[in-house]
Design a protein around this motif. Structure first.
Motif, short mmCIF file in Angstrom:
data_model
loop_
_atom_site.label_atom_id
_atom_site.label_comp_id
_atom_site.label_asym_id
_atom_site.label_seq_id
_atom_site.Cartn_x
_atom_site.Cartn_y
_atom_site.Cartn_z
N MET A 1 0.83 -1.20 0.00
CA MET A 1 0.00 0.00 0.00
C MET A 1 0.87 1.26 0.00
SD MET A 1 -2.76 1.34 2.81
CE MET A 1 -1.48 1.58 4.01
N THR A 2 0.59 2.14 -0.94
CA THR A 2 1.34 3.40 -1.01
C THR A 2 0.84 4.33 0.09
OG1 THR A 2 1.64 3.18 -3.39
CG2 THR A 2 1.87 5.38 -2.47
N THR A 25 7.22 7.56 -4.73
CA THR A 25 6.25 6.87 -3.87
C THR A 25 6.98 6.18 -2.73
OG1 THR A 25 6.38 4.81 -5.11
CG2 THR A 25 4.67 6.36 -5.79
N VAL A 26 6.28 6.07 -1.62
CA VAL A 26 6.76 5.30 -0.48
C VAL A 26 5.62 4.39 -0.03
CG1 VAL A 26 7.70 5.37 1.86
CG2 VAL A 26 8.22 7.24 0.27
N ALA A 27 5.92 3.10 0.10
CA ALA A 27 4.90 2.14 0.53
C ALA A 27 4.97 1.95 2.04
CB ALA A 27 5.11 0.80 -0.18
N ALA A 28 3.91 1.43 2.61
CA ALA A 28 3.93 1.08 4.04
C ALA A 28 5.04 0.07 4.27
CB ALA A 28 2.59 0.49 4.44
N VAL A 150 3.61 7.77 8.22
CA VAL A 150 4.58 8.22 7.23
C VAL A 150 5.58 9.09 7.99
CG1 VAL A 150 4.96 9.48 5.07
CG2 VAL A 150 2.75 8.34 5.48
N LEU A 151 6.86 8.73 7.91
CA LEU A 151 7.86 9.48 8.65
C LEU A 151 8.87 10.06 7.65
CD1 LEU A 151 8.61 10.08 11.64
CD2 LEU A 151 10.21 8.16 11.48
N LEU A 179 6.41 -1.78 12.45
CA LEU A 179 5.14 -1.06 12.56
C LEU A 179 4.55 -0.70 11.20
CD1 LEU A 179 6.11 1.41 15.45
CD2 LEU A 179 5.02 -0.84 15.64
N GLY A 180 5.28 -0.99 10.12
CA GLY A 180 4.73 -0.70 8.79
C GLY A 180 4.75 0.77 8.43
N VAL A 181 5.59 1.55 9.15
CA VAL A 181 5.69 2.98 8.81
C VAL A 181 6.40 3.11 7.47
CG1 VAL A 181 6.68 5.19 9.57
CG2 VAL A 181 5.83 3.55 11.28
N GLY A 182 5.94 4.02 6.63
CA GLY A 182 6.64 4.35 5.39
C GLY A 182 7.61 5.49 5.67
N VAL A 183 8.88 5.30 5.31
CA VAL A 183 9.89 6.30 5.69
C VAL A 183 10.56 6.89 4.45
CG1 VAL A 183 12.02 6.73 6.98
CG2 VAL A 183 10.38 5.03 7.83
N LEU A 184 10.64 8.20 4.41
CA LEU A 184 11.46 8.88 3.41
C LEU A 184 12.64 9.49 4.16
CD1 LEU A 184 11.76 9.67 0.45
CD2 LEU A 184 10.31 11.67 0.88
#
Ligand code: ATP
Length: 232
Positions: A1-2, A25-28, A150-151, A179-184
């Motif tokens: 999931m994006t 894009t960043v996914a979970a 999203v971090l 935790l499934g965080v999406g990180v950039l």
């Protein structure tokens, strides 16, 4: 999931575009390293992603909704920026800083220490007396209390020795993995950043000039080097 998507984003200051036509894009559960030389547009990308600046064109979607300028609301939804300037109250103790952050969001202040146990013995210390690495740990702890999905991490390593960075980056990786965080992740230490990332993207003069799985970039440092200096 994006969880984060930038579509054709052009953004900047006044008439100058610092980021041009950027797709990202960043996914979970994914960590994406945003790389590039000084002034390439990395911080500008993060600012546009959380709504601190409005793109001149293109759009930003986070957790399925358009990001607008209501930054506090976006943060409450779990889109959280860890800024490079340490956003902390240096006259207060570590505990009070965490309490202030927790009051705005819900979880107990000390829940952040589970992932950053090195802060635990420092909770009574005034933040002004912490080392640079410890201050970055606190900045990360405060972001965790916002319960991010999203971090966006801006140069956690600012002014730190690589050894301190080596301690902090795995915490970031753990947030994605557990935790499934999406990180950039914006990070000057390219190898360290790629070492905890799934993908990397190199910006040069605001444009994405190279994007590939982190393992490929680690295996082809020449390509990364060329992208940094705009030879691609
Ligand atoms: P660094 O690694 O040095 O932090 P960066 O890749 O994060 O660089 P940005 O901070 O996004 O780059 O800057 C991109 C461009 O926008 C640079 O030319 C910079 O001088 C310019 N810029 C950044 N912030 C501002 C501002 N507030 N006002 C005007 N220009 C700015």
């Amino acid at each position: 999931m994006t969880v984060l998507e930038l579509r054709g984003v052009t953004a900047g200051y006044g008439s100058a575009a610092a980021v041009r036509d950027l797709d990202l894009t960043v996914a979970a559960g994914e960590v994406v390293a945003l790389l590039g030389p000084n002034g390439a547009g990395k911080t500008t990308t993060l600012r546009a992603a959380v709504g601190l600046i409005r793109p001149r064109s293109g759009e930003v979607l986070a957790l399925g909704r358009a990001v607008d300028r209501r930054v506090d609301r976006t943060a409450r939804h779990g889109v959280v920026l860890v800024p490079d300037s340490r956003a902390i109250f240096s006259g207060l103790s570590v505990r009070d800083n965490l309490r202030l952050a927790a009051r705005r969001s819900g979880p107990r202040w000390d829940s952040a220490l589970e992932r950053l146990p090195r802060l635990a013995p420092l909770v009574d210390r005034r933040v002004g007396l912490l080392s640079g690495g410890e201050q970055q740990m606190l900045a990360l702890a405060k972001a965790l209390l916002m319960q991010p999905r999203v971090l966006l991490v801006d140069e956690l390593s600012m002014g730190l020795a690589p050894v301190a960075v080596q301690e902090l980056l795995p915490v970031v990786r753990g947030l994605a993995a557990d935790l499934g965080v999406g990180v950039l992740l914006v990070e000057q230490h390219v190898d360290l950043a790629l070492g905890v990332s799934d993908r990397g993207l190199v910006l040069h003069h605001g444009r994405a000039v190279l994007e590939a799985p982190a393992a490929e970039l680690l295996a082809d440092r020449d390509a990364v080097h060329r992208a940094y200096f705009g030879a691609d």
